[in-house]
Design a protein around this motif. Structure first.
Motif, PDB file in Angstrom:
ATOM      1  N   HIS A   9     -15.099   5.080   4.820  1.00 52.01           N
ATOM      2  CA  HIS A   9     -14.604   5.562   3.877  1.00 52.01           C
ATOM      3  C   HIS A   9     -14.544   6.064   2.429  1.00 52.01           C
ATOM      4  O   HIS A   9     -14.020   7.599   2.697  1.00 52.01           O
ATOM      5  CB  HIS A   9     -13.700   4.017   2.804  1.00 52.01           C
ATOM      6  N   THR A  10     -15.567   6.247   2.288  1.00 55.69           N
ATOM      7  CA  THR A  10     -16.118   6.173   0.860  1.00 55.69           C
ATOM      8  C   THR A  10     -16.307   7.937   0.066  1.00 55.69           C
ATOM      9  O   THR A  10     -15.411   9.030  -0.545  1.00 55.69           O
ATOM     10  CB  THR A  10     -17.199   5.758  -0.364  1.00 55.69           C
ATOM     11  N   ILE A  13     -13.146  10.309   0.945  1.00 52.01           N
ATOM     12  CA  ILE A  13     -12.111  10.052   0.121  1.00 52.01           C
ATOM     13  C   ILE A  13     -12.476  11.031  -0.988  1.00 52.01           C
ATOM     14  O   ILE A  13     -12.004  12.123  -1.478  1.00 52.01           O
ATOM     15  CB  ILE A  13     -11.599   8.576  -0.440  1.00 52.01           C
ATOM     16  N   TRP A  14     -13.921  10.936  -1.321  1.00 53.13           N
ATOM     17  CA  TRP A  14     -14.707  11.867  -2.019  1.00 53.13           C
ATOM     18  C   TRP A  14     -14.386  13.226  -1.230  1.00 53.13           C
ATOM     19  O   TRP A  14     -14.075  14.528  -2.402  1.00 53.13           O
ATOM     20  CB  TRP A  14     -15.734  11.886  -1.846  1.00 53.13           C
ATOM     21  N   PHE A  55     -10.364  10.604  -8.481  1.00 50.80           N
ATOM     22  CA  PHE A  55     -10.969   9.706  -6.995  1.00 50.80           C
ATOM     23  C   PHE A  55     -10.572   8.152  -7.641  1.00 50.80           C
ATOM     24  O   PHE A  55      -9.932   7.241  -6.659  1.00 50.80           O
ATOM     25  CB  PHE A  55     -12.153   9.435  -6.559  1.00 50.80           C
ATOM     26  N   TRP A  61      -8.078   4.958  -2.578  1.00 47.49           N
ATOM     27  CA  TRP A  61      -9.534   4.542  -2.439  1.00 47.49           C
ATOM     28  C   TRP A  61      -9.211   3.090  -3.598  1.00 47.49           C
ATOM     29  O   TRP A  61     -10.002   1.684  -2.717  1.00 47.49           O
ATOM     30  CB  TRP A  61     -10.171   4.983  -3.431  1.00 47.49           C
ATOM     31  N   ARG A  65     -10.752  -0.471  -1.363  1.00 48.74           N
ATOM     32  CA  ARG A  65     -11.453  -1.249  -2.054  1.00 48.74           C
ATOM     33  C   ARG A  65     -11.212  -2.983  -2.673  1.00 48.74           C
ATOM     34  O   ARG A  65     -11.820  -3.503  -2.250  1.00 48.74           O
ATOM     35  CB  ARG A  65     -11.494  -0.333  -3.734  1.00 48.74           C
TER      36      ARG A  65
END
Length: 92
Positions: A9-10, A13-14, A55, A61, A65
């Motif tokens: 995921h992260t 998104i980054w 972000f 995100w 999270r």
């Protein structure tokens, strides 16, 4: 769970926010084998502030999270360092 969150995921998104990773490492020998270290590349401090804040405010995100931490927090401690290369560094 933290590694899976980054991998699945992260990082995507980054990428959406133009955040560039320079590498990720786990600790083989050191204080804790539960430690994850990563480096990010920024064009400037202003670039860092703009992209990182975007972000952190991203609804995708926030949802990821919250979902990945529904059974408890994944990160116990975060330490940030901003590094400047020396004149003789191979990485500028």
């Amino acid at each position: 769970a933290l590694l899976a969150r980054f991998q699945n995921h992260t990082l995507q998104i980054w990428e959406k926010h133009g955040i560039r990773q320079a590498g990720f490492w786990t600790t083989l020998i050191g204080e804790s084998n539960q430690q994850l270290t990563y480096m990010l590349a920024w064009d400037s401090m202003a670039d860092r502030e703009e992209r990182w804040n975007a972000f952190l405010a991203d609804p995708e995100w926030i949802a990821i999270r919250n979902e990945t931490e529904k059974n408890g927090q994944l990160v116990r401690n975060i330490s940030n360092s901003l590094l400047a290369p020396t004149a003789f560094s191979s990485v500028k």
